[in-house]
Write a protein that holds these residues in place. Structure first.
Motif, short mmCIF file in Angstrom:
data_model
loop_
_atom_site.label_atom_id
_atom_site.label_comp_id
_atom_site.label_asym_id
_atom_site.label_seq_id
_atom_site.Cartn_x
_atom_site.Cartn_y
_atom_site.Cartn_z
N HIS A 196 21.87 66.47 12.20
CA HIS A 196 20.50 66.07 11.88
C HIS A 196 19.86 65.35 13.08
O HIS A 196 18.68 65.56 13.38
CB HIS A 196 20.47 65.17 10.65
CG HIS A 196 19.10 64.67 10.33
ND1 HIS A 196 18.14 65.46 9.74
CD2 HIS A 196 18.53 63.46 10.54
CE1 HIS A 196 17.02 64.75 9.60
NE2 HIS A 196 17.24 63.55 10.07
N SER A 197 20.64 64.53 13.75
CA SER A 197 20.11 63.80 14.90
C SER A 197 19.69 64.75 16.01
O SER A 197 18.64 64.56 16.63
CB SER A 197 21.16 62.81 15.43
OG SER A 197 21.45 61.85 14.45
N ILE A 198 20.48 65.77 16.25
CA ILE A 198 20.11 66.77 17.26
C ILE A 198 18.83 67.48 16.84
O ILE A 198 17.90 67.63 17.63
CB ILE A 198 21.25 67.78 17.47
CG1 ILE A 198 22.47 67.10 18.10
CG2 ILE A 198 20.79 68.96 18.32
CD1 ILE A 198 23.73 67.93 18.07
N SER A 199 18.77 67.90 15.59
CA SER A 199 17.60 68.63 15.10
C SER A 199 16.34 67.78 15.10
O SER A 199 15.23 68.31 15.26
CB SER A 199 17.86 69.13 13.67
OG SER A 199 18.96 70.01 13.66
N ALA A 200 16.50 66.47 14.91
CA ALA A 200 15.34 65.59 14.76
C ALA A 200 14.92 64.92 16.07
O ALA A 200 14.02 64.08 16.05
CB ALA A 200 15.65 64.53 13.70
N LEU A 201 15.51 65.29 17.17
CA LEU A 201 15.14 64.65 18.43
C LEU A 201 13.67 64.82 18.77
O LEU A 201 13.10 64.00 19.49
CB LEU A 201 16.01 65.19 19.58
CG LEU A 201 17.44 64.64 19.62
CD1 LEU A 201 18.26 65.36 20.69
CD2 LEU A 201 17.45 63.15 19.85
N SER A 202 13.06 65.85 18.25
CA SER A 202 11.63 66.07 18.52
C SER A 202 10.74 65.14 17.69
O SER A 202 9.55 65.06 17.94
CB SER A 202 11.26 67.53 18.26
OG SER A 202 11.49 67.84 16.90
N ASP A 203 11.31 64.45 16.71
CA ASP A 203 10.56 63.50 15.87
C ASP A 203 11.34 62.18 15.82
O ASP A 203 11.91 61.82 14.79
CB ASP A 203 10.37 64.08 14.47
CG ASP A 203 9.45 63.21 13.61
OD1 ASP A 203 8.92 62.19 14.10
OD2 ASP A 203 9.26 63.56 12.42
N LEU A 204 11.36 61.49 16.97
CA LEU A 204 12.16 60.28 17.07
C LEU A 204 11.82 59.20 16.04
O LEU A 204 12.73 58.58 15.50
CB LEU A 204 12.09 59.71 18.48
CG LEU A 204 12.96 60.42 19.51
CD1 LEU A 204 12.78 59.82 20.89
CD2 LEU A 204 14.42 60.38 19.11
N PRO A 205 10.53 58.95 15.74
CA PRO A 205 10.25 57.90 14.74
C PRO A 205 10.92 58.19 13.38
O PRO A 205 11.47 57.28 12.76
CB PRO A 205 8.73 57.90 14.62
CG PRO A 205 8.26 58.40 15.95
CD PRO A 205 9.29 59.43 16.35
#
Length: 121
Positions: free
Chosen positions: A42-51
């Protein structure tokens, strides 16, 4: 993780007495291992939405307070992750890849630690 850091296993109530050679088939161990890997995925996938990622990680860190987890316990998990990647990927686990994984895990730990601190105070 538990072979490299045997002092960590007793922190996991449901698997604290499971012999190392039986962990790979223990449902409680497998459940937690999958959850850790899902968090990394999930962290890899969500790197584009850091907040949004930061909020998820803080919440996850806060949820660990109920187990009396301390921030320093996160490091052995990161060590085990890097070790596993090194062993599994061999020469394909380049210095650049190792650095990238360490940075990603660092982001996870920073924000989980913030959530843990907030929940523990």
């Amino acid at each position: 993780l538990f072979e490299q850091h045997p002092n960590v296993q007793p922190l996991f109530e449901k698997i604290k007495d499971v012999p190392h050679d039986q962990l790979a088939t223990n449902e409680h161990f497998l459940f937690h291992a999958v959850r850790v890997m899902e968090t990394i995925d999930h962290s890899i996938s969500a790197l584009s939405d850091l907040p949004a990622l930061v909020e998820v990680l803080k919440h996850l860190g806060a949820s660990h307070a109920q187990y009396n987890i301390k921030k320093e316990y996160f490091k052995p998990v990161g060590d085990a992750l890097i070790y596993t990647l090194e062993q599994g990927l061999g020469d394909k686990f380049t210095t650049e890849a190792k650095t990238a994984w360490a940075k990603l895990y660092g982001v996870i730990v920073v924000h989980m630690s913030q959530g843990l601190d907030a929940a523990s105070n």
